[in-house]
Design an enzyme around this catalytic site. Structure first.
Site, PDB file in Angstrom:
ATOM      1  N   ARG A 205       0.810  -1.225   0.000  1.00 45.28           N
ATOM      2  CA  ARG A 205       0.000   0.000   0.000  1.00 45.28           C
ATOM      3  C   ARG A 205       0.842   1.272   0.000  1.00 45.28           C
ATOM      4  O   ARG A 205       0.328   2.357  -0.224  1.00 45.28           O
ATOM      5  CB  ARG A 205      -0.958   0.003   1.188  1.00 45.28           C
ATOM      6  CG  ARG A 205      -0.300   0.007   2.541  1.00 45.28           C
ATOM      7  CD  ARG A 205      -1.331   0.166   3.659  1.00 45.28           C
ATOM      8  NE  ARG A 205      -2.301  -0.909   3.711  1.00 45.28           N
ATOM      9  CZ  ARG A 205      -3.594  -0.746   3.501  1.00 45.28           C
ATOM     10  NH1 ARG A 205      -4.088   0.453   3.232  1.00 45.28           N
ATOM     11  NH2 ARG A 205      -4.417  -1.774   3.576  1.00 45.28           N
TER      12      ARG A 205
ATOM     13  N   LYS B 283       1.142 -19.847   5.815  1.00 47.73           N
ATOM     14  CA  LYS B 283       0.500 -20.115   7.095  1.00 47.73           C
ATOM     15  C   LYS B 283       0.572 -18.834   7.945  1.00 47.73           C
ATOM     16  O   LYS B 283       1.414 -17.975   7.692  1.00 47.73           O
ATOM     17  CB  LYS B 283       1.183 -21.293   7.784  1.00 47.73           C
ATOM     18  CG  LYS B 283       2.622 -20.988   8.272  1.00 47.73           C
ATOM     19  CD  LYS B 283       2.749 -21.260   9.730  1.00 47.73           C
ATOM     20  CE  LYS B 283       4.142 -20.961  10.246  1.00 47.73           C
ATOM     21  NZ  LYS B 283       4.189 -20.567  11.623  1.00 47.73           N
TER      22      LYS B 283
ATOM     23  N   HIS C 194       7.254 -24.022   4.464  1.00 51.35           N
ATOM     24  CA  HIS C 194       8.645 -24.021   4.006  1.00 51.35           C
ATOM     25  C   HIS C 194       9.435 -25.209   4.542  1.00 51.35           C
ATOM     26  O   HIS C 194      10.465 -25.581   3.964  1.00 51.35           O
ATOM     27  CB  HIS C 194       9.336 -22.706   4.371  1.00 51.35           C
ATOM     28  CG  HIS C 194       9.584 -22.518   5.834  1.00 51.35           C
ATOM     29  ND1 HIS C 194       8.659 -21.972   6.685  1.00 51.35           N
ATOM     30  CD2 HIS C 194      10.662 -22.822   6.607  1.00 51.35           C
ATOM     31  CE1 HIS C 194       9.140 -21.931   7.906  1.00 51.35           C
ATOM     32  NE2 HIS C 194      10.356 -22.441   7.888  1.00 51.35           N
TER      33      HIS C 194
ATOM     34  N   LYS D 110      12.726 -28.184   2.645  1.00 53.71           N
ATOM     35  CA  LYS D 110      14.079 -28.431   3.136  1.00 53.71           C
ATOM     36  C   LYS D 110      14.630 -29.721   2.548  1.00 53.71           C
ATOM     37  O   LYS D 110      13.922 -30.719   2.396  1.00 53.71           O
ATOM     38  CB  LYS D 110      14.093 -28.488   4.665  1.00 53.71           C
ATOM     39  CG  LYS D 110      13.819 -27.137   5.326  1.00 53.71           C
ATOM     40  CD  LYS D 110      13.858 -27.241   6.833  1.00 53.71           C
ATOM     41  CE  LYS D 110      13.628 -25.884   7.489  1.00 53.71           C
ATOM     42  NZ  LYS D 110      14.735 -24.951   7.246  1.00 53.71           N
TER      43      LYS D 110
ATOM     44  N   GLU E  29      13.613 -23.424  19.098  1.00 55.64           N
ATOM     45  CA  GLU E  29      14.075 -22.088  18.753  1.00 55.64           C
ATOM     46  C   GLU E  29      14.730 -21.467  19.976  1.00 55.64           C
ATOM     47  O   GLU E  29      14.178 -21.536  21.080  1.00 55.64           O
ATOM     48  CB  GLU E  29      12.917 -21.213  18.285  1.00 55.64           C
ATOM     49  CG  GLU E  29      12.213 -21.728  17.047  1.00 55.64           C
ATOM     50  CD  GLU E  29      11.023 -20.863  16.661  1.00 55.64           C
ATOM     51  OE1 GLU E  29       9.915 -21.153  17.157  1.00 55.64           O
ATOM     52  OE2 GLU E  29      11.224 -19.904  15.901  1.00 55.64           O
TER      53      GLU E  29
ATOM     54  N   ASP F 292       1.102 -22.220  15.947  1.00 61.05           N
ATOM     55  CA  ASP F 292       2.189 -21.657  15.150  1.00 61.05           C
ATOM     56  C   ASP F 292       3.092 -22.718  14.554  1.00 61.05           C
ATOM     57  O   ASP F 292       3.579 -22.561  13.439  1.00 61.05           O
ATOM     58  CB  ASP F 292       3.016 -20.697  16.009  1.00 61.05           C
ATOM     59  CG  ASP F 292       4.039 -19.917  15.193  1.00 61.05           C
ATOM     60  OD1 ASP F 292       3.637 -19.301  14.183  1.00 61.05           O
ATOM     61  OD2 ASP F 292       5.222 -19.930  15.564  1.00 61.05           O
TER      62      ASP F 292
ATOM     63  N   HIS G 163       3.929 -27.276  10.629  1.00 58.89           N
ATOM     64  CA  HIS G 163       5.253 -27.857  10.422  1.00 58.89           C
ATOM     65  C   HIS G 163       5.386 -29.257  11.004  1.00 58.89           C
ATOM     66  O   HIS G 163       5.777 -30.206  10.322  1.00 58.89           O
ATOM     67  CB  HIS G 163       6.336 -26.969  11.058  1.00 58.89           C
ATOM     68  CG  HIS G 163       6.393 -25.581  10.506  1.00 58.89           C
ATOM     69  ND1 HIS G 163       6.126 -25.292   9.202  1.00 58.89           N
ATOM     70  CD2 HIS G 163       6.703 -24.396  11.094  1.00 58.89           C
ATOM     71  CE1 HIS G 163       6.269 -23.988   9.000  1.00 58.89           C
ATOM     72  NE2 HIS G 163       6.605 -23.431  10.139  1.00 58.89           N
TER      73      HIS G 163
ATOM     74  N   LYS H  32       9.907 -21.790  22.242  1.00 59.03           N
ATOM     75  CA  LYS H  32      10.763 -20.606  22.182  1.00 59.03           C
ATOM     76  C   LYS H  32      11.720 -20.620  23.374  1.00 59.03           C
ATOM     77  O   LYS H  32      11.440 -21.215  24.414  1.00 59.03           O
ATOM     78  CB  LYS H  32       9.905 -19.340  22.250  1.00 59.03           C
ATOM     79  CG  LYS H  32       8.896 -19.193  21.125  1.00 59.03           C
ATOM     80  CD  LYS H  32       9.541 -18.697  19.869  1.00 59.03           C
ATOM     81  CE  LYS H  32       8.504 -18.325  18.825  1.00 59.03           C
ATOM     82  NZ  LYS H  32       9.148 -17.951  17.538  1.00 59.03           N
TER      83      LYS H  32
END
Length: 492
Positions: free
Chosen positions: A51, A149, A179, A183, A217, A236, A241, A341
């Site tokens: 935008r 996603k 994604h 891999k 992560e 998430d 995944h 996380k």
């Protein structure tokens, strides 16, 4: 499955949300890598859409994205200048008609090319963008749409997104991207299973004790706190995944390696997952956690609530699950899944642990005989390791230890390992949907996840705390150890 030898037709890649993080970090660098590898045809262009009024600045932004996210050794000024000649920009709004006539006019210059519309935007805009693609005559037979996603936040919203996209694009021209499926190690899992007589005869409950899938992560929520607090680790990471990885491990051999044959077998796995739809089942088979202040990468880090800027939140930043597949191949074989996380390291891997030998011919002095393990590492260094028992070298009797037969893709093939987006975007151009999720797959995954979310929503128990830099709450250890097993120590 490979993108190295199959030619690519002339195409136009239209990226909605072109100034966003995904475009800067992944899409533009991916296309640059394919360009310098000689895979982009001369008649290939990239049109950024957002935008903002950036017509004269977008090329500069694209240049900076390449400089920031491609190793300096791979970037030369001639190559960069050549790539940037492919790049242009159109200002248009997803939720109004502003700029759409200009976009249609721009694409009219390329009537014979494949048009790939990549929706790198919030999922709430997918329907509005697709509706305008149809209304402005941009959704013809040479058009394909790529959606990222998350596809919904539950089964009902996923169906709503799929309906909105499906009103404009038929299923064979919709590419739901994950994604992880691009891999190299994930695709190599198919080669290991179906191209080697060594593994497939053993790939069942008679020979495999259990499977672990870890996606860890080391970072916190960083700049995604607002999104993450409305999603959580289960939505998430697990719904997409991790369940996709589980499907590739557990699926039956497809009749052939084409898109629908592979996706049919993955769908059967999702539909065979034992439901976790009661308080008792969730209490026994799920753990959710939330990180608090601790240490990471040698320094102190804040907790989730501090990162969020809130006094309280019931959002999970860690999930551990025990999943079971109710079919003949996998009956009685648990699949232990975990993601989170602020864990000790960034690593994603699949560990297949085989059953122990039925009888040992060695005396106790030889040491403990541990089960064989096949470890498929997805990141950070993609590769495969098969752990086998071997004699310790030297005289003095038989001493046994578990050692890896190690295959690092980088070392074995001595070529650069392409990023997943490089492969996936060109697969869209080729019309190869093998590595993309079909609508019924997405909805079947939500059908298994929804009852867990519903049970968690009705409990008064908050997520269990864990210190940043550790492997999650102690309940995650108890989840697997009550079965007489333990998490495989995962190191980067």
């Amino acid at each position: 499955m490979t993108s190295r030898t199959i030619p690519v037709s002339p195409f136009v890649l239209v990226v909605f949300g072109a100034t966003g993080d995904l475009a800067r970090r992944k899409l533009l660098p991916a296309m640059f890598h394919r360009d310098i590898a000689g895979q982009l045809p001369e008649a290939a262009n990239i049109i950024g859409v957002s935008r903002g009024a950036l017509e004269h600045d977008f090329t500069a932004q694209a240049r900076q994205a390449i400089l920031d996210h491609v190793p300096k050794a791979e970037v030369t000024e001639p190559a960069l200048d050549s790539f940037l000649k492919r790049v242009s920009y159109v200002q248009a709004e997803a939720d109004s008609d502003k700029g759409w006539a200009q976009l249609a006019e721009r694409l009219a210059a390329y009537p014979d090319r494949i048009h790939v519309f990549y929706l790198a935007t919030a999922p709430t805009l997918f329907g509005a963008i697709c509706e305008r693609l149809g209304r402005f005559g941009l959704a013809g037979e040479n058009a394909r749409v790529v959606v990222e996603k998350p596809i919904g936040k539950d089964l009902a919203s996923a169906r709503a997104v799929n309906e909105a996209v499906g009103k404009v694009f038929p299923e064979e021209r919709v590419y739901r991207i994950d994604h992880y499926l691009g891999k190299e190690a994930v695709q190599n899992l198919l080669a290991l299973r179906f191209a080697n007589a060594l593994f497939e005869p053993l790939w069942n409950a008679a020979h495999i004790d259990h499977v672990q899938i870890t996606v860890a992560e080391s970072l916190g929520v960083e700049g995604r706190a607002d999104y993450y607090d409305n999603a959580g680790a289960l939505r998430d990471m697990v719904q997409n995944h991790i369940l996709q990885l589980l499907c590739l491990v557990a699926m039956e051999p497809p009749a052939k390696l084409d898109a629908d044959a592979v996706r049919d077998e993955k769908l059967k796995v999702l539909r065979s997952l034992t439901p976790l739809n009661t308080d008792a089942l969730c209490a026994l088979n799920t753990v959710r956690g939330q990180y608090r202040a601790g240490a990471s990468a040698g320094g102190a880090v804040s907790g989730y609530l501090e990162d969020l800027g809130a006094d309280e939140s019931s959002t999970e930043t860690f999930v551990a699950l025990k999943a079971e597949i109710g079919n003949w191949r996998w009956a009685g074989v648990p699949f232990y899944l975990r993601t989170g996380k602020r864990l000790p390291t960034r690593v994603s891997e699949i560990v297949i642990t085989f059953r122990p030998i039925p009888h040992s011919v060695f005396d106790r002095a030889a040491g403990t005989i541990e089960p064989n393990r096949l470890v498929i590492r997805l990141q950070p260094d993609e590769g495969v390791r098969l752990f086998v028992m071997s004699k310790d070298p030297g005289p003095g009797g038989m001493r046994l230890r578990l050692v890896p037969l190690d295959m690092s893709f980088a070392a074995a093939f001595r070529v650069r390992n392409p990023d997943a987006y490089e492969r996936l975007v060109l697969d869209v151009v080729r019309g190869n949907q093998t590595l993309f999720m079909r609508r019924d797959e997405v909805e079947a995954a939500w059908n298994w996840i929804d009852p867990i979310l519903q049970v968690w929503a009705t409990t008064s128990e908050p997520p269990k705390s864990y210190t940043a830099g550790t492997w999650g709450p102690s309940a995650a250890i108890a989840l697997i150890e009550r079965d007489g097993r333990t998490w495989v120590e995962t190191v980067a």
